[in-house]
Write a protein that holds these residues in place. Structure first.
Motif, mmCIF file in Angstrom:
data_model
loop_
_atom_site.group_PDB
_atom_site.id
_atom_site.type_symbol
_atom_site.label_atom_id
_atom_site.label_comp_id
_atom_site.label_asym_id
_atom_site.label_seq_id
_atom_site.Cartn_x
_atom_site.Cartn_y
_atom_site.Cartn_z
ATOM 1 N N THR A 354 0.830 -1.201 0.000
ATOM 2 C CA THR A 354 0.000 0.000 0.000
ATOM 3 C C THR A 354 0.862 1.246 0.000
ATOM 4 O OG1 THR A 354 -1.553 -1.258 1.363
ATOM 5 C CG2 THR A 354 -1.966 1.109 1.118
ATOM 6 N N VAL A 355 1.853 1.279 0.868
ATOM 7 C CA VAL A 355 2.743 2.432 0.948
ATOM 8 C C VAL A 355 3.465 2.628 -0.379
ATOM 9 C CG1 VAL A 355 4.736 3.434 2.118
ATOM 10 C CG2 VAL A 355 3.026 2.164 3.437
ATOM 11 N N ALA A 356 3.960 1.533 -0.961
ATOM 12 C CA ALA A 356 4.652 1.628 -2.249
ATOM 13 C C ALA A 356 3.719 2.170 -3.327
ATOM 14 C CB ALA A 356 5.195 0.258 -2.655
ATOM 15 N N ALA A 357 2.466 1.701 -3.327
ATOM 16 C CA ALA A 357 1.510 2.150 -4.332
ATOM 17 C C ALA A 357 1.168 3.624 -4.157
ATOM 18 C CB ALA A 357 0.237 1.299 -4.253
ATOM 19 N N LEU A 358 0.995 4.072 -2.918
ATOM 20 C CA LEU A 358 0.681 5.476 -2.685
ATOM 21 C C LEU A 358 1.868 6.368 -3.032
ATOM 22 C CD1 LEU A 358 -1.343 5.341 0.658
ATOM 23 C CD2 LEU A 358 -2.197 5.383 -1.681
ATOM 24 N N ASN A 359 3.067 5.888 -2.779
ATOM 25 C CA ASN A 359 4.257 6.633 -3.192
ATOM 26 C C ASN A 359 4.315 6.736 -4.713
ATOM 27 O OD1 ASN A 359 5.441 7.359 -0.717
ATOM 28 N ND2 ASN A 359 6.339 5.337 -0.463
ATOM 29 N N GLN A 360 3.974 5.632 -5.380
ATOM 30 C CA GLN A 360 3.968 5.632 -6.835
ATOM 31 C C GLN A 360 2.955 6.633 -7.382
ATOM 32 O OE1 GLN A 360 4.573 1.789 -8.581
ATOM 33 N NE2 GLN A 360 3.185 2.203 -10.273
ATOM 34 N N ALA A 361 1.836 6.765 -6.687
ATOM 35 C CA ALA A 361 0.810 7.728 -7.096
ATOM 36 C C ALA A 361 1.175 9.154 -6.702
ATOM 37 C CB ALA A 361 -0.531 7.353 -6.474
ATOM 38 N N GLY A 362 2.211 9.282 -5.880
ATOM 39 C CA GLY A 362 2.662 10.604 -5.456
ATOM 40 C C GLY A 362 1.791 11.258 -4.406
ATOM 41 N N VAL A 363 1.039 10.440 -3.643
ATOM 42 C CA VAL A 363 0.084 11.029 -2.697
ATOM 43 C C VAL A 363 0.270 10.558 -1.258
ATOM 44 C CG1 VAL A 363 -1.650 11.374 -4.492
ATOM 45 C CG2 VAL A 363 -1.661 9.245 -3.156
ATOM 46 N N ALA A 364 1.319 9.799 -0.979
ATOM 47 C CA ALA A 364 1.475 9.253 0.374
ATOM 48 C C ALA A 364 1.481 10.361 1.425
ATOM 49 C CB ALA A 364 2.744 8.417 0.464
ATOM 50 N N ARG A 365 2.111 11.472 1.122
ATOM 51 C CA ARG A 365 2.196 12.575 2.084
ATOM 52 C C ARG A 365 0.888 13.347 2.204
ATOM 53 N NH1 ARG A 365 7.339 13.801 3.771
ATOM 54 N NH2 ARG A 365 9.037 12.740 2.683
ATOM 55 N N GLU A 366 -0.039 13.098 1.286
ATOM 56 C CA GLU A 366 -1.296 13.837 1.303
ATOM 57 C C GLU A 366 -2.413 13.093 2.033
ATOM 58 O OE1 GLU A 366 -2.314 15.756 -2.444
ATOM 59 O OE2 GLU A 366 -0.312 15.257 -3.184
ATOM 60 N N PHE A 367 -2.203 11.812 2.336
ATOM 61 C CA PHE A 367 -3.175 11.089 3.149
ATOM 62 C C PHE A 367 -3.077 11.570 4.593
ATOM 63 C CE2 PHE A 367 -4.290 8.755 -0.358
ATOM 64 C CZ PHE A 367 -4.981 7.574 -0.106
ATOM 65 N N SER A 368 -4.157 11.397 5.337
ATOM 66 C CA SER A 368 -4.152 11.823 6.743
ATOM 67 C C SER A 368 -3.071 11.095 7.523
ATOM 68 C CB SER A 368 -5.521 11.557 7.383
ATOM 69 O OG SER A 368 -6.551 12.178 6.655
ATOM 70 N N TYR A 369 -2.938 9.799 7.284
ATOM 71 C CA TYR A 369 -1.892 9.019 7.959
ATOM 72 C C TYR A 369 -1.561 7.788 7.132
ATOM 73 C CZ TYR A 369 1.062 7.211 11.647
ATOM 74 O OH TYR A 369 2.152 6.782 12.351
ATOM 75 N N VAL A 370 -0.279 7.541 6.940
ATOM 76 C CA VAL A 370 0.183 6.349 6.238
ATOM 77 C C VAL A 370 1.106 5.581 7.170
ATOM 78 C CG1 VAL A 370 1.453 5.425 4.278
ATOM 79 C CG2 VAL A 370 -0.028 7.408 3.962
ATOM 80 N N SER A 371 0.721 4.365 7.495
ATOM 81 C CA SER A 371 1.486 3.526 8.401
ATOM 82 C C SER A 371 2.436 2.630 7.618
ATOM 83 C CB SER A 371 0.539 2.644 9.235
ATOM 84 O OG SER A 371 1.271 1.663 9.950
ATOM 85 N N THR A 372 3.657 2.516 8.119
ATOM 86 C CA THR A 372 4.619 1.590 7.519
ATOM 87 C C THR A 372 4.728 0.314 8.356
ATOM 88 O OG1 THR A 372 6.451 2.651 8.712
ATOM 89 C CG2 THR A 372 5.971 3.462 6.503
ATOM 90 N N ALA A 373 3.768 0.103 9.252
ATOM 91 C CA ALA A 373 3.903 -0.964 10.249
ATOM 92 C C ALA A 373 3.707 -2.373 9.708
ATOM 93 C CB ALA A 373 2.919 -0.726 11.396
ATOM 94 N N GLY A 374 3.038 -2.536 8.594
ATOM 95 C CA GLY A 374 2.887 -3.876 8.031
ATOM 96 C C GLY A 374 2.016 -4.774 8.865
ATOM 97 N N GLY A 375 2.637 -5.799 9.488
ATOM 98 C CA GLY A 375 1.891 -6.804 10.238
ATOM 99 C C GLY A 375 1.088 -6.233 11.385
ATOM 100 N N ALA A 376 1.643 -5.263 12.108
ATOM 101 C CA ALA A 376 0.917 -4.669 13.226
ATOM 102 C C ALA A 376 -0.301 -3.897 12.731
ATOM 103 C CB ALA A 376 1.838 -3.750 14.024
ATOM 104 N N PHE A 377 -0.145 -3.182 11.618
ATOM 105 C CA PHE A 377 -1.274 -2.446 11.039
ATOM 106 C C PHE A 377 -2.378 -3.422 10.647
ATOM 107 C CE2 PHE A 377 -3.577 -0.730 7.397
ATOM 108 C CZ PHE A 377 -3.881 0.561 7.802
ATOM 109 N N LEU A 378 -2.004 -4.519 10.010
ATOM 110 C CA LEU A 378 -2.995 -5.490 9.558
ATOM 111 C C LEU A 378 -3.712 -6.125 10.742
ATOM 112 C CD1 LEU A 378 -4.182 -6.854 7.053
ATOM 113 C CD2 LEU A 378 -2.404 -8.596 7.245
ATOM 114 N N GLU A 379 -2.983 -6.496 11.785
ATOM 115 C CA GLU A 379 -3.618 -7.132 12.943
ATOM 116 C C GLU A 379 -4.543 -6.158 13.673
ATOM 117 O OE1 GLU A 379 -1.373 -9.571 15.549
ATOM 118 O OE2 GLU A 379 -0.247 -10.550 13.934
ATOM 119 N N TRP A 380 -4.167 -4.890 13.722
ATOM 120 C CA TRP A 380 -5.064 -3.902 14.314
ATOM 121 C C TRP A 380 -6.355 -3.838 13.505
ATOM 122 C CZ3 TRP A 380 -4.532 -0.379 18.504
ATOM 123 C CH2 TRP A 380 -5.545 0.571 18.595
ATOM 124 N N MET A 381 -6.220 -3.802 12.175
ATOM 125 C CA MET A 381 -7.392 -3.740 11.316
ATOM 126 C C MET A 381 -8.248 -5.001 11.419
ATOM 127 S SD MET A 381 -7.637 -0.858 9.967
ATOM 128 C CE MET A 381 -6.600 0.591 10.063
#
Length: 395
Positions: A354-381
């Motif tokens: 997801t982070v790679a895709a948003l960077n590719q779109a040039g919008v990662a910094r424009e989202f409210s929050y982008v987590s690089t946590a991976g497994g922890a982010f997924l388990e929270w979700m």
């Protein structure tokens, strides 16, 4: 949550054991990406600025309880010092005489990096004695490694019960963003779930259909959903044998009044190659593959975004690594960013692809929050309790 933040702690003259995730890529002994280092600098500076001694606990790689020289944190120290703009000392062990001597030599406001915690078998085993050895080195514990919070290790969970503990600035920001996404979001909520396999995100989907009004399914996962409903998908990536799971998720969504959105047109090709023949289609011939959502599907997704107030995003909508099959992901991400800029949508995204895709779109910094946590982010979700977060909850 009852966790404390940095502002609630007094660091002056105290040794702060700070758990960070600086498990960064290294090539030929040099750090090639400082993103994770940069993320923890505000916490380091805040504690050092308050007169505390900053002692960093971290892991690197998977040495599995043994000393593996190639997995030493020593090569990371120069990059950390460079990004911090201040000296960083290093100790060749995270416990014992080497660690104690280095901490004793540290001045208030100084920073010390201890060697890889995973060189000790007690780390991943969350051994009580090893956690006590770590705790004995400091006065206060600060967890700034949300990305490791799903692991019940000595330096992420055990130690938090032994010292006054709080969340670092990065951890606090992550928890606040995630709580705003699912715990107490502005509604309606839309979740985008993409990626290759349904089997890796069953728990995520089960949780999201209860929490969101809309779930958009993309990537190879969408093919599995389509095939389970009798749609011809040609040679597309698909997980056979998942029909019962798909129908179960569809039924759960119906019970929860959650609308599932699948693509209704596609970008198809015979091979996943840049520059090859690509067609827009509403069906897929036997020798072709669905590799991305089509323009009508993207318009549908953007229309859903327009209706919602909160977006949670995990996984790309197509084979974004190869153009033009990044089109759906890029266009949807840019529309979400536009809504975010306008104050109409809270956008929280996470996961490596997801982070790679948003960077590719040039919008990662424009989202409210982008987590690089991976497994922890997924388990929270997925609605799971994260040991490293629960250990900070003293409320």
């Amino acid at each position: 949550m009852g966790w404390k933040t940095l502002e609630a702690m007094d660091f002056a003259g105290k040794v702060a054991l700070v758990r960070v995730d600086i498990n960064v890529p290294v090539s030929d002994g040099r750090v090639t990406d400082t993103t994770r280092i940069d993320a923890v600098l505000p916490t380091i500076r805040a504690i050092a600025g308050s007169g505390g001694k900053v002692v960093l606990l971290a892991h690197f790689g998977r040495p599995r309880g043994k000393v593996v020289p190639e997995m030493s944190l020593a090569p990371i120290r120069p990059a950390l010092a460079d990004r911090l703009g201040a000296p960083v000392a290093f100790a060749a062990d995270c416990t014992g005489p080497a660690a104690r001597k280095a901490i004793a030599a540290l001045q208030p406001g100084g920073v010390l990096l201890l060697e890889n915690t995973r060189f000790h078998p007690g780390e991943e085993a969350n051994d009580a004695d090893f956690a006590a050895e770590l705790a004995a080195l400091g006065d206060v514990y600060v967890d700034d490694a949300f990305s490791a919070a799903h692991r019940a290790h000595a330096s992420t969970e055990g130690i938090a019960h032994l010292l006054p503990a709080c969340a670092g600035l990065l951890m606090a920001a992550e928890l606040k963003a995630l709580e705003s996404a699912l715990t107490a979001p502005e509604r309606p909520v839309v979740a985008v779930v993409g990626g290759a396999k349904v089997s890796t995100k069953i728990d995520l989907l089960r949780n999201l259909v209860r929490k969101a009004e809309h779930v958009v399914i993309g990537g190879g996962m969408a093919n599995t959903f389509l095939a389970a409903q009798g749609v011809a998908i040609g040679r597309s990536l698909c997980e056979p044998g998942m029909e019962d799971t798909v129908h179960e998720i569809l039924a759960r969504a119906g019970e929860a009044a959650c609308t599932l959105h699948l693509p209704r047109d596609f970008r198809i090709a015979q091979d996943l190659e840049p520059g090859g023949e690509m067609r827009i289609a509403t069906d897929c011939p036997p020798d072709w593959m669905i590799l991305d959502a089509g323009p009508d599907s993207v318009a549908d997704i953007c229309a859903v975004f327009d209706q919602c107030r909160t977006l949670v995003w995990n996984g790309p909508l197509g084979a974004f690594e190869v153009a033009p099959f990044d089109t759906a992901t890029v266009e949807a991400a840019r529309h979400a960013a536009e809504l975010t800029r306008a104050g109409k949508l809270v956008t929280v995204a996470g996961g490596g692809d997801t982070v790679a895709a948003l960077n590719q779109a040039g919008v990662a910094r424009e989202f409210s929050y982008v987590s690089t946590a991976g497994g922890a982010f997924l388990e929270w979700m997925e609605g799971k309790t994260l040991p490293g977060v629960a250990a900070l909850d003293r409320g």
